[in-house]
Design an enzyme around this catalytic site. Structure first.
Site, PDB file in Angstrom:
ATOM      1  N   GLY A 147      -8.276  27.174  39.312  1.00  0.00           N
ATOM      2  CA  GLY A 147      -9.000  28.162  39.044  1.00  0.00           C
ATOM      3  C   GLY A 147      -8.365  29.349  38.834  1.00  0.00           C
ATOM      4  N   ASP A 169      -5.732  32.070  27.439  1.00  0.00           N
ATOM      5  CA  ASP A 169      -6.154  33.071  26.310  1.00  0.00           C
ATOM      6  C   ASP A 169      -7.848  32.841  26.151  1.00  0.00           C
ATOM      7  OD1 ASP A 169      -3.278  33.527  25.593  1.00  0.00           O
ATOM      8  OD2 ASP A 169      -3.514  31.640  24.521  1.00  0.00           O
ATOM      9  N   ARG A 174      -4.693  29.802  37.698  1.00  0.00           N
ATOM     10  CA  ARG A 174      -4.011  28.540  38.407  1.00  0.00           C
ATOM     11  C   ARG A 174      -4.522  27.429  38.065  1.00  0.00           C
ATOM     12  NH1 ARG A 174      -5.296  28.623  43.982  1.00  0.00           N
ATOM     13  NH2 ARG A 174      -3.291  27.664  44.205  1.00  0.00           N
ATOM     14  N   GLY A 175      -4.609  27.115  36.476  1.00  0.00           N
ATOM     15  CA  GLY A 175      -5.210  25.814  35.919  1.00  0.00           C
ATOM     16  C   GLY A 175      -6.098  25.363  36.264  1.00  0.00           C
ATOM     17  N   GLU A 176      -6.190  23.954  36.932  1.00  0.00           N
ATOM     18  CA  GLU A 176      -7.462  23.438  37.231  1.00  0.00           C
ATOM     19  C   GLU A 176      -7.611  23.813  38.619  1.00  0.00           C
ATOM     20  OE1 GLU A 176      -6.887  19.081  38.310  1.00  0.00           O
ATOM     21  OE2 GLU A 176      -4.684  19.373  38.239  1.00  0.00           O
TER      22      GLU A 176
HETATM   23  P1  AMP Z   1      -1.855  29.230  26.918  1.00  0.00           P
HETATM   24  O1  AMP Z   1      -3.457  30.139  27.138  1.00  0.00           O
HETATM   25  O2  AMP Z   1      -1.095  30.097  27.810  1.00  0.00           O
HETATM   26  O3  AMP Z   1      -2.034  27.869  26.832  1.00  0.00           O
HETATM   27  O4  AMP Z   1      -1.397  29.834  25.418  1.00  0.00           O
HETATM   28  C1  AMP Z   1      -1.325  28.914  24.369  1.00  0.00           C
HETATM   29  C2  AMP Z   1      -0.936  29.622  23.134  1.00  0.00           C
HETATM   30  O5  AMP Z   1       0.157  30.510  23.509  1.00  0.00           O
HETATM   31  C3  AMP Z   1      -0.345  28.763  22.154  1.00  0.00           C
HETATM   32  O6  AMP Z   1      -1.503  28.485  20.950  1.00  0.00           O
HETATM   33  C4  AMP Z   1       0.983  29.287  21.598  1.00  0.00           C
HETATM   34  O7  AMP Z   1       0.889  29.355  20.066  1.00  0.00           O
HETATM   35  C5  AMP Z   1       0.987  30.497  22.201  1.00  0.00           C
HETATM   36  N1  AMP Z   1       2.507  30.756  22.572  1.00  0.00           N
HETATM   37  C6  AMP Z   1       3.640  30.035  23.137  1.00  0.00           C
HETATM   38  N2  AMP Z   1       4.580  30.589  23.201  1.00  0.00           N
HETATM   39  C7  AMP Z   1       4.302  31.951  22.893  1.00  0.00           C
HETATM   40  C8  AMP Z   1       5.140  32.975  23.115  1.00  0.00           C
HETATM   41  N3  AMP Z   1       6.535  33.071  23.541  1.00  0.00           N
HETATM   42  N4  AMP Z   1       4.796  34.217  22.632  1.00  0.00           N
HETATM   43  C9  AMP Z   1       3.349  34.401  22.254  1.00  0.00           C
HETATM   44  N5  AMP Z   1       2.420  33.212  22.079  1.00  0.00           N
HETATM   45  C10 AMP Z   1       2.956  31.947  22.581  1.00  0.00           C
END
Ligand code: AMP
Length: 304
Positions: free
Chosen positions: A206, A234, A202-204
């Site tokens: 948590g 990620d 949920r972002g900021e």
């Molecule tokens: P997050 O942790 O959700 O902020 O993921 C960010 C990362 O997701 C970025 O570094 C992007 O390169 C990657 N990303 C963005 N769109 C996609 C997608 N459709 N499929 C897989 N990876 C993606």
């Protein structure tokens, strides 16, 4: 124990109210592997194009990430462009160029196939499934996804969600996938597909971790400066899975600790652009922030 992860290794072009990065290193598997590498060995399954600089591969290898499963094929590397407004919770995708992802046929090296921990990071659900099919007897499989795949490949995604133990998903994406505005109801609907646990980011605000019987809530670390939320989800997943693979403790208490380690890793990642903060992070900082988290959420019980 080591973790196998499949996901994107990417070039990102990101704008936040605090700056802009063009063609910087990104990708779900890049953030995940780097974060998890603080806790355990990581084996990467991904694809890049001819334009991908060797220095980024060297960086991952320097973090002890096994890149045997990283293919380099003709074409351009996956490229994502996104923007964040002052509300840093949700990225607005400006452009997604799949490029080499369209021709990617993941073929796991033999040494990866007995992995006990598997993370299907955000990538085409058909590719997630191909990797899942090649790992013989994993002890724990978790997956992530995003709005792009929920809209473009809902049926393939549903099949993946039916085969994993833990689903890690953003709040907005849980609502989008189920069409249910209430988060608790959305969580129940996703769990009804078959996973044992659901982790909602949920972002900021948590993280919430649901089982059919329990809910655990962890706050996000209150930071004064958040520069770039890209990769927060990620790096969270990397800390979460990395800690689980390190301890092998899949009890409720172990999973709750892992949630906090995930939150710790995400809190560092947002302090700088791309993977810059991860690159200078030391394990003693991780331990210190874990203790701050404990203090942040500790309070006295009522006297009876
Ligand atoms: P997050 O942790 O959700 O902020 O993921 C960010 C990362 O997701 C970025 O570094 C992007 O390169 C990657 N990303 C963005 N769109 C996609 C997608 N459709 N499929 C897989 N990876 C993606």
């Amino acid at each position: 124990m080591s973790i196998v992860v499949v996901g994107t290794v990417a070039f990102d072009t990101v704008e936040t109210p605090f700056g802009r990065g063009e063609n910087v290193l990104g990708g779900s598997a890049t953030y995940f592997s780097t974060s998890a590498s603080f806790f355990t060995d990581v084996s990467l399954v991904a694809v890049v194009g001819e334009d991908f600089p060797e220095e980024h591969v060297t960086f991952l290898q320097g973090r002890n990430v096994d890149t045997t499963g990283l293919q380099r094929i003709p074409g351009k590397t996956f490229h994502w462009s996104g923007r964040y407004g002052y509300d840093l919770n949700e990225a607005q995708t400006l452009d997604t160029q799949l490029n080499v992802l369209m021709d990617f046929q993941p073929e796991l090296p033999e040494s990866y196939r007995d992995a006990e921990y598997l993370f299907l990071a955000n990538i085409d659900p058909d590719l997630q499934m191909k990797v899942l099919d090649q790992v013989r007897k994993p002890k724990l499989v978790a997956c992530d996804t995003m709005n792009f795949w929920i809209s473009s490949k809902p049926a393939a995604l549903k099949k993946v969600l039916q085969r994993v133990d833990i689903v890690v998903i953003n709040e907005g994406e849980a609502r989008q996938f189920t069409g249910e505005a209430n988060l608790v109801k959305a969580a129940r609907q996703i769990m009804a597909l078959g996973c044992k646990r659901l982790v909602v980011k949920r972002g900021e605000y948590g993280v919430l971790m649901f089982t059919p019987e329990t809910v655990f809530a962890a706050p996000a670390y209150p930071l004064e400066e958040v520069f770039d939320p890209t990769g927060a989800g990620d790096t969270f997943a990397g800390g979460f899975m990395g800690y689980l693979a390190n301890t092998g403790d899949l009890s409720e208490a172990g999973l709750r600790q892992a949630i906090i380690f995930g939150s710790v890793m995400a809190s560092f990642n947002v302090e700088d652009f791309s993977l810059n903060r991860m690159k200078r992070l030391e394990f003693k900082e991780i331990k210190a922030r874990f203790s701050s988290f404990k203090a942040l959420t500790s309070f006295r019980d009522v006297a009876v």
